[in-house]
Design a protein around this motif. Structure first.
Motif, PDB file in Angstrom:
ATOM      1  N   GLN A 440       0.817  -1.209   0.000  1.00 49.77           N
ATOM      2  CA  GLN A 440       0.000   0.000   0.000  1.00 49.77           C
ATOM      3  C   GLN A 440       0.852   1.261   0.000  1.00 49.77           C
ATOM      4  OE1 GLN A 440      -2.445  -1.225   3.428  1.00 49.77           O
ATOM      5  NE2 GLN A 440      -4.253  -0.889   2.167  1.00 49.77           N
ATOM      6  N   PHE A 441       2.022   1.195   0.638  1.00 49.73           N
ATOM      7  CA  PHE A 441       2.914   2.362   0.640  1.00 49.73           C
ATOM      8  C   PHE A 441       3.599   2.524  -0.703  1.00 49.73           C
ATOM      9  CE2 PHE A 441       7.262   3.983   1.024  1.00 49.73           C
ATOM     10  CZ  PHE A 441       7.001   5.266   1.471  1.00 49.73           C
ATOM     11  N   ARG A 442       4.108   1.423  -1.261  1.00 49.11           N
ATOM     12  CA  ARG A 442       4.895   1.528  -2.495  1.00 49.11           C
ATOM     13  C   ARG A 442       4.020   1.716  -3.739  1.00 49.11           C
ATOM     14  NH1 ARG A 442      10.274  -2.360  -2.342  1.00 49.11           N
ATOM     15  NH2 ARG A 442      11.236  -1.385  -0.523  1.00 49.11           N
ATOM     16  N   TYR A 443       2.814   1.115  -3.749  1.00 44.12           N
ATOM     17  CA  TYR A 443       1.955   1.161  -4.951  1.00 44.12           C
ATOM     18  C   TYR A 443       0.534   1.556  -4.546  1.00 44.12           C
ATOM     19  CZ  TYR A 443       5.875  -1.881  -6.222  1.00 44.12           C
ATOM     20  OH  TYR A 443       7.125  -2.422  -6.405  1.00 44.12           O
ATOM     21  N   PRO A 444       0.336   2.774  -4.056  1.00 46.33           N
ATOM     22  CA  PRO A 444      -0.985   3.170  -3.531  1.00 46.33           C
ATOM     23  C   PRO A 444      -2.093   3.171  -4.589  1.00 46.33           C
ATOM     24  CG  PRO A 444       0.470   5.077  -3.713  1.00 46.33           C
ATOM     25  CD  PRO A 444       1.310   3.871  -3.953  1.00 46.33           C
ATOM     26  N   LYS A 445      -1.774   3.438  -5.857  1.00 49.86           N
ATOM     27  CA  LYS A 445      -2.801   3.475  -6.899  1.00 49.86           C
ATOM     28  C   LYS A 445      -3.233   2.075  -7.329  1.00 49.86           C
ATOM     29  CE  LYS A 445      -2.443   7.899  -6.866  1.00 49.86           C
ATOM     30  NZ  LYS A 445      -3.497   8.721  -6.206  1.00 49.86           N
ATOM     31  N   ILE A 446      -2.372   1.105  -7.105  1.00 42.19           N
ATOM     32  CA  ILE A 446      -2.731  -0.294  -7.391  1.00 42.19           C
ATOM     33  C   ILE A 446      -3.475  -0.897  -6.208  1.00 42.19           C
ATOM     34  CG2 ILE A 446      -1.773  -2.604  -7.795  1.00 42.19           C
ATOM     35  CD1 ILE A 446       0.526  -1.279  -9.303  1.00 42.19           C
ATOM     36  N   MET A 447      -2.991  -0.590  -4.992  1.00 39.34           N
ATOM     37  CA  MET A 447      -3.570  -1.181  -3.784  1.00 39.34           C
ATOM     38  C   MET A 447      -4.745  -0.355  -3.283  1.00 39.34           C
ATOM     39  SD  MET A 447      -1.991  -3.963  -3.367  1.00 39.34           S
ATOM     40  CE  MET A 447      -2.525  -4.420  -1.722  1.00 39.34           C
ATOM     41  N   THR A 448      -5.723  -0.195  -4.157  1.00 40.59           N
ATOM     42  CA  THR A 448      -6.997   0.404  -3.755  1.00 40.59           C
ATOM     43  C   THR A 448      -7.800  -0.665  -3.011  1.00 40.59           C
ATOM     44  OG1 THR A 448      -7.940  -0.234  -5.879  1.00 40.59           O
ATOM     45  CG2 THR A 448      -6.961   1.974  -5.723  1.00 40.59           C
ATOM     46  N   ASP A 449      -9.041  -0.351  -2.686  1.00 45.56           N
ATOM     47  CA  ASP A 449      -9.869  -1.337  -1.978  1.00 45.56           C
ATOM     48  C   ASP A 449      -9.972  -2.634  -2.764  1.00 45.56           C
ATOM     49  OD1 ASP A 449     -10.245   0.476   0.008  1.00 45.56           O
ATOM     50  OD2 ASP A 449     -12.225   1.134  -0.680  1.00 45.56           O
ATOM     51  N   GLU A 450     -10.092  -2.522  -4.107  1.00 45.57           N
ATOM     52  CA  GLU A 450     -10.189  -3.716  -4.937  1.00 45.57           C
ATOM     53  C   GLU A 450      -8.864  -4.491  -4.945  1.00 45.57           C
ATOM     54  OE1 GLU A 450     -11.998  -6.498  -7.505  1.00 45.57           O
ATOM     55  OE2 GLU A 450     -12.751  -4.971  -6.125  1.00 45.57           O
ATOM     56  N   GLY A 451      -7.743  -3.767  -4.980  1.00 42.34           N
ATOM     57  CA  GLY A 451      -6.442  -4.424  -4.944  1.00 42.34           C
ATOM     58  C   GLY A 451      -6.202  -5.141  -3.629  1.00 42.34           C
ATOM     59  N   VAL A 452      -6.569  -4.501  -2.532  1.00 43.93           N
ATOM     60  CA  VAL A 452      -6.424  -5.127  -1.212  1.00 43.93           C
ATOM     61  C   VAL A 452      -7.293  -6.371  -1.121  1.00 43.93           C
ATOM     62  CG1 VAL A 452      -6.854  -4.818   1.251  1.00 43.93           C
ATOM     63  CG2 VAL A 452      -5.788  -2.974  -0.069  1.00 43.93           C
ATOM     64  N   ARG A 453      -8.490  -6.311  -1.701  1.00 42.81           N
ATOM     65  CA  ARG A 453      -9.402  -7.456  -1.629  1.00 42.81           C
ATOM     66  C   ARG A 453      -8.820  -8.686  -2.326  1.00 42.81           C
ATOM     67  NH1 ARG A 453     -12.895 -10.174  -4.515  1.00 42.81           N
ATOM     68  NH2 ARG A 453     -12.541  -8.898  -6.386  1.00 42.81           N
ATOM     69  N   VAL A 454      -8.265  -8.508  -3.538  1.00 48.73           N
ATOM     70  CA  VAL A 454      -7.739  -9.667  -4.260  1.00 48.73           C
ATOM     71  C   VAL A 454      -6.459 -10.189  -3.602  1.00 48.73           C
ATOM     72  CG1 VAL A 454      -8.813  -8.990  -6.425  1.00 48.73           C
ATOM     73  CG2 VAL A 454      -6.484  -8.223  -5.935  1.00 48.73           C
ATOM     74  N   VAL A 455      -5.657  -9.285  -3.031  1.00 46.76           N
ATOM     75  CA  VAL A 455      -4.444  -9.741  -2.337  1.00 46.76           C
ATOM     76  C   VAL A 455      -4.825 -10.531  -1.089  1.00 46.76           C
ATOM     77  CG1 VAL A 455      -2.393  -9.009  -1.067  1.00 46.76           C
ATOM     78  CG2 VAL A 455      -2.949  -7.938  -3.253  1.00 46.76           C
ATOM     79  N   ARG A 456      -5.847 -10.061  -0.368  1.00 48.67           N
ATOM     80  CA  ARG A 456      -6.315 -10.821   0.798  1.00 48.67           C
ATOM     81  C   ARG A 456      -6.836 -12.190   0.376  1.00 48.67           C
ATOM     82  NH1 ARG A 456      -6.688  -8.636   5.685  1.00 48.67           N
ATOM     83  NH2 ARG A 456      -6.432  -6.373   5.929  1.00 48.67           N
ATOM     84  N   GLN A 457      -7.496 -12.261  -0.762  1.00 50.70           N
ATOM     85  CA  GLN A 457      -7.974 -13.548  -1.261  1.00 50.70           C
ATOM     86  C   GLN A 457      -6.790 -14.480  -1.535  1.00 50.70           C
ATOM     87  OE1 GLN A 457     -10.562 -13.175  -4.659  1.00 50.70           O
ATOM     88  NE2 GLN A 457     -10.749 -15.392  -4.963  1.00 50.70           N
ATOM     89  N   TRP A 458      -5.725 -13.926  -2.107  1.00 46.91           N
ATOM     90  CA  TRP A 458      -4.523 -14.725  -2.372  1.00 46.91           C
ATOM     91  C   TRP A 458      -3.838 -15.129  -1.064  1.00 46.91           C
ATOM     92  CZ3 TRP A 458       0.759 -13.580  -1.519  1.00 46.91           C
ATOM     93  CH2 TRP A 458       1.649 -14.445  -2.139  1.00 46.91           C
ATOM     94  N   LEU A 459      -3.826 -14.232  -0.088  1.00 43.34           N
ATOM     95  CA  LEU A 459      -3.218 -14.541   1.210  1.00 43.34           C
ATOM     96  C   LEU A 459      -3.976 -15.634   1.951  1.00 43.34           C
ATOM     97  CD1 LEU A 459      -2.351 -10.937   2.461  1.00 43.34           C
ATOM     98  CD2 LEU A 459      -0.715 -12.724   1.833  1.00 43.34           C
ATOM     99  N   GLY A 460      -5.274 -15.764   1.663  1.00 43.35           N
ATOM    100  CA  GLY A 460      -6.071 -16.801   2.312  1.00 43.35           C
ATOM    101  C   GLY A 460      -5.762 -18.199   1.811  1.00 43.35           C
ATOM    102  N   ALA A 461      -4.976 -18.315   0.742  1.00 41.44           N
ATOM    103  CA  ALA A 461      -4.599 -19.630   0.210  1.00 41.44           C
ATOM    104  C   ALA A 461      -3.458 -20.205   1.036  1.00 41.44           C
ATOM    105  CB  ALA A 461      -4.175 -19.500  -1.253  1.00 41.44           C
ATOM    106  N   SER A 462      -3.635 -21.391   1.569  1.00 40.62           N
ATOM    107  CA  SER A 462      -2.629 -21.999   2.444  1.00 40.62           C
ATOM    108  C   SER A 462      -1.821 -23.093   1.759  1.00 40.62           C
ATOM    109  CB  SER A 462      -3.303 -22.576   3.696  1.00 40.62           C
ATOM    110  OG  SER A 462      -4.296 -23.523   3.340  1.00 40.62           O
ATOM    111  N   THR A 463      -2.143 -23.416   0.509  1.00 39.12           N
ATOM    112  CA  THR A 463      -1.406 -24.441  -0.223  1.00 39.12           C
ATOM    113  C   THR A 463      -1.008 -23.887  -1.596  1.00 39.12           C
ATOM    114  OG1 THR A 463      -3.368 -25.408  -1.274  1.00 39.12           O
ATOM    115  CG2 THR A 463      -2.735 -26.253   0.918  1.00 39.12           C
ATOM    116  N   PRO A 464       0.027 -24.450  -2.219  1.00 38.86           N
ATOM    117  CA  PRO A 464       0.416 -23.986  -3.566  1.00 38.86           C
ATOM    118  C   PRO A 464      -0.706 -24.125  -4.589  1.00 38.86           C
ATOM    119  CG  PRO A 464       2.164 -25.316  -2.592  1.00 38.86           C
ATOM    120  CD  PRO A 464       0.990 -25.415  -1.673  1.00 38.86           C
TER     121      PRO A 464
END
Length: 543
Positions: A440-464
């Motif tokens: 969010q600090f380095r890429y604020p225009k990418i990490m909007t609410d929608e960007g944070v949502r998809v990254v959180r979805q990826w973080l929720g994955a516990s297996t490859p």
């Protein structure tokens, strides 16, 4: 001369191990052995055992002294008529122990190995030459007697002062003068209790490796690990003196002469809260062929002091200065690698020395406060917040945001330590918060609410497999993402934060968000304390 040598044997340090003979004229039988434990003979062995028990009893009495004094007071023993005979008994015991120490010194004097060791130690203290230091490194002994190899006073640096290096401080709340005075009086009990907590059990809970009893229990393992580093990897032990006067125990393994590319890079390792360089994360880059510099926290192993944030940063600073001014590495050739709580000193290092090549944070977190609140009662929340912010403010994320260079985060998928609920809830891993704050600090225009949502979805994955499923679901085109970022970097060449993605469609921002998350963080399927294999130690991504 003989009397002086006997005196040195009486008051000399305990010798633990001889890593190799300092004299090449030793018999072949011993030369064939890489190292051997020092074997005290009968008189020295028994007298040393007695002094060891006396030291253990003294430690037990010291820690139990409040209860012991209360008991003696209730029984009426704390009065002049009772104290006089007690002092006589104590004096007799001290004289007896002095006699035992003299017997131990006599036994050492009759042991050729110890006499040779004490001669090398005294000669090194007089003439601190490379030849003498090489001989001294053949021995493992009480590190408090080891002569200093490097001090912060040897170099001039604006970052150093007797008060310590600079740290980021929590922002004070703005109040009026009268309001501040009233608030200070009202919160005085909280300040006093917080100070007592931090300087008693709080610090020991946060850094259990600084507890003497734990170190004694681990001593055989630590000695074995140190012997391996010296005898198999030709490690060099050094004592560094930080700006606060603390002595820092370090181990350096030089791979520059091996001819490999990785050997030209120095990896400085920052251990966890119960980690020591002898048995810690230093082995990971060693197996990868890197030159490695490990060090122990203040109060750990041979290092002195206590591991409060200021002392930790002071120690990290002198380690970096030693690597540059004594070992001959450029800052651009140094990688900082940290495990767990070592992320604090690692993030401080890259914040204070932005020229460092990169940083790798394994199983680390963004901020200590959420983890501290997890283990303390809810009713203690205000007290915990005050204590952490004033005395143990491990603000890793704030420090990391000051660094412009490459970063790699390693997340343990079954981490039971830095999760706020449990190892089964991967979304409560505080490494997630560290990644999100960095992106969010380095890429604020990418990490909007929608960007944070998809990254959180990826973080929720516990297996490859789950990771790949999320990645493919958004049809991320790696080549396109790289071209967009490279084009922005070439056109503008500005420091972070970047405005890339400002005029981009939502689909493009989602792709870039997932692409960057995957580059900045790698998953390792394990628990918190599993050593990171060398195959999982990667250089951070560079555009």
């Amino acid at each position: 001369m003989a009397a002086w040598m006997l005196y040195r044997c009486v008051f000399g340090p305990r010798l633990q191990r001889i890593h190799r003979s300092p004299e090449p004229s030793r018999p072949e039988g011993r030369l064939a052995r890489r190292g051997w434990n020092y074997q005290p003979r009968g008189l020295e062995k028994h007298s040393d055992s007695i002094l060891g028990w006396a030291s253990a009893l003294w430690s037990l009495s010291y820690y139990s002294s409040p209860l012991l004094l209360c008991y003696l007071y209730k029984k009426g023993y704390i009065c002049s008529s009772k104290l006089v005979p007690v002092s006589q008994y104590v004096g007799t015991v001290l004289v007896c122990l002095l006699g035992v120490a003299c017997l131990r010194g006599w036994g050492r004097w009759k042991n050729s190995d110890y006499v040779q060791f004490i001669s090398v130690l005294e000669e090194t203290k007089k003439n601190h030459t490379q030849a003498n230091k090489k001989k001294l490194r053949c021995y493992d002994f009480d590190f408090s007697h080891w002569p200093s190899d490097f001090s912060w006073t040897e170099v001039s640096s604006p970052k150093q002062s007797k008060g310590g290096v600079s740290l980021l401080k929590p922002e004070p709340r703005l109040r009026g003068t009268a309001d501040s005075l009233i608030n200070s009086v009202r919160t005085l009990p909280c300040h006093v209790i917080g100070f007592l907590i931090a300087h008693t059990f709080g610090r020991r809970m946060l850094y259990p490796g600084s507890v003497g009893l734990l170190q004694k229990a681990m001593r055989p393992m630590l000695q074995q690990g140190q012997a391996k580093l010296i005898e198999e990897y030709d490690g060099q032990r050094n004592k560094l003196v930080a700006c606060d006067g603390n002595e820092i125990d370090t181990m350096f393994v030089d791979r520059r002469k091996d001819g490999g590319r990785t050997g030209q890079t120095l990896v400085i390792c920052c251990e966890g809260n119960a980690g020591f360089y002898e048995v810690g994360c230093m082995n990971t880059p060693l197996e990868g062929g890197y030159s490695v510099l490990g060090w122990n926290h203040p109060g750990f192993g041979g290092s002195t002091g206590v591991p409060f944030p200021q002392n930790e940063a002071n120690a990290m600073d002198v380690v970096i200065q030693f690597a540059v001014h004594k070992l001959g590495f450029q800052l651009s050739d140094i990688v900082i690698y940290a495990w767990s709580i070592g992320g604090f000193t690692a993030s401080w290092a890259v914040m204070s020395y932005p020229e460092l090549q990169s940083v790798v944070l394994d199983a680390s977190f963004d901020d200590l406060l959420p983890l501290a609140l997890k283990v303390m009662p809810e009713s203690w929340r205000p007290l915990v917040q005050h204590t952490v912010r004033q005395y143990m403010n491990l603000n890793n994320a704030e420090q990391l945001l000051k660094y412009q260079g490459p970063v790699l985060l390693v997340r343990r998928t079954r981490d039971e330590i830095i999760t706020t609920t449990g190892p089964e809830d991967i979304m409560s891993n505080r490494g997630n918060d560290l990644l999100l704050r960095l992106l969010q600090f380095r890429y604020p225009k990418i990490m909007t609410d929608e960007g944070v949502r998809v990254v959180r979805q990826w973080l929720g994955a516990s297996t490859p497999f789950e990771e790949a499923s999320v990645y493919s679901a958004y049809e991320v085109d790696d080549d396109w993402c790289v071209s967009v970022l490279q084009s922005y970097q070439t056109d503008r060449d500005v420091p972070f934060p970047w405005s890339v993605g400002e005029d981009m469609a939502p689909e493009g921002r989602r792709q870039l968000a997932l692409f960057l998350a995957r580059k900045y963080m790698r998953n390792f399927e394990s628990t918190h304390c599993t050593p990171l294999p060398a195959a999982e130690f990667h250089s951070p991504w560079r555009l």
